[in-house]
Scaffold this active site. Structure first.
Site, PDB file in Angstrom:
ATOM      1  N   GLY A 156       5.538   6.936  -4.686  1.00  0.00           N
ATOM      2  CA  GLY A 156       5.319   7.788  -3.530  1.00  0.00           C
ATOM      3  C   GLY A 156       6.517   7.745  -2.606  1.00  0.00           C
ATOM      4  O   GLY A 156       7.642   7.470  -3.032  1.00  0.00           O
ATOM      5  N   ILE A 158       7.468   5.625  -0.267  1.00  0.00           N
ATOM      6  CA  ILE A 158       8.155   4.338  -0.179  1.00  0.00           C
ATOM      7  C   ILE A 158       8.910   4.045  -1.466  1.00  0.00           C
ATOM      8  O   ILE A 158      10.069   3.624  -1.442  1.00  0.00           O
ATOM      9  CB  ILE A 158       7.157   3.212   0.151  1.00  0.00           C
ATOM     10  CG1 ILE A 158       6.602   3.408   1.567  1.00  0.00           C
ATOM     11  CG2 ILE A 158       7.823   1.841   0.028  1.00  0.00           C
ATOM     12  CD1 ILE A 158       5.488   2.458   1.941  1.00  0.00           C
ATOM     13  N   ARG A 235       0.381  -4.493  -1.827  1.00  0.00           N
ATOM     14  CA  ARG A 235      -0.792  -5.273  -1.494  1.00  0.00           C
ATOM     15  C   ARG A 235      -0.850  -6.475  -2.432  1.00  0.00           C
ATOM     16  O   ARG A 235      -0.590  -6.351  -3.631  1.00  0.00           O
ATOM     17  CB  ARG A 235      -2.080  -4.443  -1.648  1.00  0.00           C
ATOM     18  CG  ARG A 235      -2.351  -3.491  -0.504  1.00  0.00           C
ATOM     19  CD  ARG A 235      -2.749  -4.237   0.755  1.00  0.00           C
ATOM     20  NE  ARG A 235      -3.098  -3.339   1.859  1.00  0.00           N
ATOM     21  CZ  ARG A 235      -2.250  -2.927   2.771  1.00  0.00           C
ATOM     22  NH1 ARG A 235      -0.969  -3.286   2.706  1.00  0.00           N
ATOM     23  NH2 ARG A 235      -2.643  -2.135   3.752  1.00  0.00           N
ATOM     24  N   GLU A 264      -4.343 -13.104   2.659  1.00  0.00           N
ATOM     25  CA  GLU A 264      -3.497 -13.325   3.838  1.00  0.00           C
ATOM     26  C   GLU A 264      -4.311 -13.808   5.032  1.00  0.00           C
ATOM     27  O   GLU A 264      -5.447 -13.362   5.231  1.00  0.00           O
ATOM     28  CB  GLU A 264      -2.782 -12.010   4.199  1.00  0.00           C
ATOM     29  CG  GLU A 264      -1.826 -11.541   3.119  1.00  0.00           C
ATOM     30  CD  GLU A 264      -1.238 -10.170   3.415  1.00  0.00           C
ATOM     31  OE1 GLU A 264      -1.565  -9.576   4.470  1.00  0.00           O
ATOM     32  OE2 GLU A 264      -0.464  -9.667   2.587  1.00  0.00           O
ATOM     33  N   HIS A 282       4.138 -10.436   5.452  1.00  0.00           N
ATOM     34  CA  HIS A 282       3.646  -9.052   5.554  1.00  0.00           C
ATOM     35  C   HIS A 282       4.290  -8.342   6.752  1.00  0.00           C
ATOM     36  O   HIS A 282       3.604  -7.869   7.665  1.00  0.00           O
ATOM     37  CB  HIS A 282       2.121  -9.030   5.683  1.00  0.00           C
ATOM     38  CG  HIS A 282       1.522  -7.706   5.275  1.00  0.00           C
ATOM     39  ND1 HIS A 282       0.248  -7.569   4.801  1.00  0.00           N
ATOM     40  CD2 HIS A 282       2.042  -6.432   5.288  1.00  0.00           C
ATOM     41  CE1 HIS A 282      -0.005  -6.296   4.538  1.00  0.00           C
ATOM     42  NE2 HIS A 282       1.076  -5.587   4.816  1.00  0.00           N
TER      43      HIS A 282
END
Length: 316
Positions: A156, A158, A235, A264, A282
């Protein structure tokens, strides 16, 4: 009366937080101790019309059920794995995210992790600080990026921004995702496994969904190989962390650069102990400029909704 919002996490932008307080009655769940939150929310739930959350926190079905007047969930981020989208659609609850504005900063972090891993930046920093250079200890040569192949899983915005950056380093790029991207000259691999087999670096940019949970597992890591490097800025749930740790410990995978994790902020001790791993908490989109732009987009979507105008970035 001002519309009432449930704020699950504040914006890093003080200006955005100030605007939220000006235009809405805000109930800040993040300020309430976890063991008191249910009772606290029960007292306010009947009036709440909007929720501001993050991609990591989301809003699950159980919490959504507590909010009978909920009209909109404004996600400060692009991840939707924590949002009960099926329930939201059934109830006609709008969901918005903050795409586009974080693309470049997340892509930059992917490149930073790759460079840090390939060129041993963290280990060399320790080497200098600990006096190894002064003692003239041997330095293990790093690997050049030029001429290598990077596989991008998830192509996509990114993923494509990462591809542009890799081209400047002389890295060949290919990608895989189930749906082919029209109009790109970047070759598409037949599968994720094939992508790993063809790549020196595997960069994970795919969305977190039930279909992608632990999709990067033992066979993919083995295909990437002992000279390969895994980069994850998507993720943590996409990676089988136990398999990743074992591959790194056994030498079946060369290195990893990770900005996201399965649970996380808890990162497995075994992963933290590995010398061939670069870890960041993150922070892909954590710049002053991008976090302000993300918060502003959250605010703009809320204002459009309550004004009866079209949403700027709705989730279909």
């Amino acid at each position: 009366m001002l519309p009432e919002l449930l704020i699950l996490a504040p914006s890093p932008s003080a200006a955005v937080n100030a605007q939220l307080e000006q235009h809405y009655t805000c109930h800040h769940a993040w300020q309430v101790p976890a063991n008191e939150r249910h009772a606290w929310l029960a007292q306010r739930a009947s009036a709440i019309r909007g929720v501001v959350t993050t991609g990591a926190l989301g809003l699950n079905a159980a919490d959504m059920a507590l909010l009978p007047k909920l009209e909109i969930v404004a996600v400060n981020g692009v991840g939707l794995d924590g949002v009960a989208l099926d329930v939201a659609r059934e109830r006609g609850i709008a969901v918005t995210t903050t795409p586009n504005v974080l693309t470049d900063d997340v892509a930059d972090v992917a490149l930073a992790l790759l460079l840090a891993s390939a060129r041993h930046i963290v280990a060399l920093d320790r080497f200098v600080r600990d006096g190894g250079w002064e003692r003239r200890e041997a330095i293990v040569p790093a690997s050049s990026l030029r001429g290598k192949t990077a596989g991008i899983f998830g192509f996509g915005q990114i993923g494509q921004a990462i591809a542009l950056r890799l081209a400047a380093f002389g890295v060949k790029v290919r990608y895989f995702q189930p749906r082919a991207i029209a109009g790109t000259a970047v070759p598409r691999a037949e599968s994720l496994l094939a992508l790993a087999q063809e790549s020196d670096y595997l960069i994970v940019c795919a969305p977190g969904t039930p279909a992608t949970r632990k999709i990067v597992e033992r066979s993919v890591l083995n295909a990437l190989g002992p000279q390969g490097t895994l980069i994850n800025i998507a993720r943590g749930a996409l990676i089988d962390e136990d398999a990743l740790i074992a591959a790194l410990q056994d030498g079946r995978l060369g290195a990893a650069g990770l900005d996201v994790f399965a649970d996380e902020p808890r990162v497995p001790a075994a992963l933290r102990a590995l010398p061939n791993v670069v870890l960041t908490p993150h922070v892909g989109s954590l710049t002053v400029e991008t976090r302000h732009a993300m918060g502003q987009l959250v605010l703009d979507n809320l204002q459009a909704h309550f004004a009866g105008l079209p949403l700027l970035t709705p989730v279909p």
